[in-house]
Design a protein around this motif. Structure first.
Motif, PDB file in Angstrom:
ATOM      1  N   LEU A   1       0.805  -1.214   0.000  1.00  0.00           N
ATOM      2  CA  LEU A   1       0.000   0.000   0.000  1.00  0.00           C
ATOM      3  C   LEU A   1       0.844   1.272   0.000  1.00  0.00           C
ATOM      4  N   PRO A   2       1.812   1.442   0.890  1.00  0.00           N
ATOM      5  CA  PRO A   2       2.619   2.665   0.826  1.00  0.00           C
ATOM      6  C   PRO A   2       3.442   2.777  -0.454  1.00  0.00           C
TER       7      PRO A   2
ATOM      8  N   GLY B   1       1.944   6.204  -7.235  1.00  0.00           N
ATOM      9  CA  GLY B   1       0.813   6.910  -7.798  1.00  0.00           C
ATOM     10  C   GLY B   1       0.954   8.417  -7.694  1.00  0.00           C
ATOM     11  N   ILE B   2       1.422   8.899  -6.548  1.00  0.00           N
ATOM     12  CA  ILE B   2       1.619  10.346  -6.389  1.00  0.00           C
ATOM     13  C   ILE B   2       2.715  10.832  -7.324  1.00  0.00           C
ATOM     14  N   ALA B   3       3.775  10.049  -7.471  1.00  0.00           N
ATOM     15  CA  ALA B   3       4.863  10.456  -8.360  1.00  0.00           C
ATOM     16  C   ALA B   3       4.392  10.537  -9.810  1.00  0.00           C
ATOM     17  N   VAL B   4       3.670   9.527 -10.256  1.00  0.00           N
ATOM     18  CA  VAL B   4       3.180   9.529 -11.636  1.00  0.00           C
ATOM     19  C   VAL B   4       2.145  10.629 -11.829  1.00  0.00           C
ATOM     20  N   GLY B   5       1.240  10.791 -10.866  1.00  0.00           N
ATOM     21  CA  GLY B   5       0.226  11.838 -10.966  1.00  0.00           C
ATOM     22  C   GLY B   5       0.824  13.232 -10.981  1.00  0.00           C
ATOM     23  N   THR B   6       1.852  13.447 -10.180  1.00  0.00           N
ATOM     24  CA  THR B   6       2.521  14.747 -10.171  1.00  0.00           C
ATOM     25  C   THR B   6       3.256  14.993 -11.484  1.00  0.00           C
ATOM     26  N   ALA B   7       3.889  13.976 -12.019  1.00  0.00           N
ATOM     27  CA  ALA B   7       4.600  14.134 -13.294  1.00  0.00           C
ATOM     28  C   ALA B   7       3.631  14.454 -14.432  1.00  0.00           C
ATOM     29  N   ILE B   8       2.523  13.732 -14.487  1.00  0.00           N
ATOM     30  CA  ILE B   8       1.534  14.009 -15.535  1.00  0.00           C
ATOM     31  C   ILE B   8       0.917  15.383 -15.315  1.00  0.00           C
ATOM     32  N   GLY B   9       0.645  15.734 -14.057  1.00  0.00           N
ATOM     33  CA  GLY B   9       0.072  17.041 -13.751  1.00  0.00           C
ATOM     34  C   GLY B   9       1.002  18.185 -14.110  1.00  0.00           C
ATOM     35  N   ALA B  10       2.286  18.002 -13.885  1.00  0.00           N
ATOM     36  CA  ALA B  10       3.245  19.042 -14.245  1.00  0.00           C
ATOM     37  C   ALA B  10       3.364  19.169 -15.764  1.00  0.00           C
ATOM     38  N   ALA B  11       3.286  18.040 -16.455  1.00  0.00           N
ATOM     39  CA  ALA B  11       3.389  18.080 -17.917  1.00  0.00           C
ATOM     40  C   ALA B  11       2.158  18.726 -18.554  1.00  0.00           C
TER      41      ALA B  11
ATOM     42  N   SER C   1      -5.230   7.731  -6.287  1.00  0.00           N
ATOM     43  CA  SER C   1      -6.244   6.676  -6.283  1.00  0.00           C
ATOM     44  C   SER C   1      -5.793   5.467  -7.099  1.00  0.00           C
ATOM     45  N   ILE C   2      -5.147   5.704  -8.216  1.00  0.00           N
ATOM     46  CA  ILE C   2      -4.616   4.584  -9.000  1.00  0.00           C
ATOM     47  C   ILE C   2      -3.516   3.877  -8.216  1.00  0.00           C
ATOM     48  N   GLY C   3      -2.683   4.653  -7.517  1.00  0.00           N
ATOM     49  CA  GLY C   3      -1.624   4.057  -6.709  1.00  0.00           C
ATOM     50  C   GLY C   3      -2.159   3.242  -5.552  1.00  0.00           C
ATOM     51  N   LEU C   4      -3.256   3.687  -4.943  1.00  0.00           N
ATOM     52  CA  LEU C   4      -3.858   2.909  -3.865  1.00  0.00           C
ATOM     53  C   LEU C   4      -4.366   1.568  -4.379  1.00  0.00           C
ATOM     54  N   CYS C   5      -5.008   1.578  -5.514  1.00  0.00           N
ATOM     55  CA  CYS C   5      -5.486   0.321  -6.109  1.00  0.00           C
ATOM     56  C   CYS C   5      -4.314  -0.589  -6.458  1.00  0.00           C
ATOM     57  N   LEU C   6      -3.274  -0.015  -7.013  1.00  0.00           N
ATOM     58  CA  LEU C   6      -2.085  -0.787  -7.348  1.00  0.00           C
ATOM     59  C   LEU C   6      -1.430  -1.344  -6.087  1.00  0.00           C
ATOM     60  N   GLY C   7      -1.375  -0.531  -5.036  1.00  0.00           N
ATOM     61  CA  GLY C   7      -0.779  -0.978  -3.779  1.00  0.00           C
ATOM     62  C   GLY C   7      -1.555  -2.114  -3.137  1.00  0.00           C
ATOM     63  N   LEU C   8      -2.867  -2.057  -3.189  1.00  0.00           N
ATOM     64  CA  LEU C   8      -3.665  -3.163  -2.661  1.00  0.00           C
ATOM     65  C   LEU C   8      -3.434  -4.431  -3.459  1.00  0.00           C
ATOM     66  N   THR C   9      -3.295  -4.274  -4.761  1.00  0.00           N
ATOM     67  CA  THR C   9      -3.022  -5.434  -5.609  1.00  0.00           C
ATOM     68  C   THR C   9      -1.646  -6.009  -5.305  1.00  0.00           C
TER      69      THR C   9
END
Length: 71
Positions: free
Chosen positions: A16-17, A23-33, A46-54
């Motif tokens: 999870l962490p 997810g935050i890193a990817v979201g921030t990179a896409i948001g900055a771009a 939210s995508i990172g949380l789902c990925l972390g649970l998986t």
């Protein structure tokens, strides 16, 4: 037996962490771009949380036995 359960829970708790950080890193990179960090950071989280649970549950094996049934 309880010590093994604690070790298994601790081992599976790292997904999870890790997913949140990715997810935050990817979201921030896409948001900055795209110049829209306010939208992409929560989407990435939210995508990172789902990925972390998986990731946390991928190491578990279900062999059909339930621990509640054993006495």
């Amino acid at each position: 037996m309880n010590e093994n359960k604690k070790k298994d829970k601790k081992k599976n708790a790292y997904g999870l962490p890790l997913g949140m950080c990715m997810g935050i890193a990817v979201g921030t990179a896409i948001g900055a771009a795209t110049d829209n960090i306010g939208l992409w950071m929560p989407i990435g989280l939210s995508i990172g949380l789902c990925l972390g649970l998986t990731l946390g549950h991928s190491g578990e094996e279900d062999n059909g036995e339930h621990t509640d049934d054993k006495q």
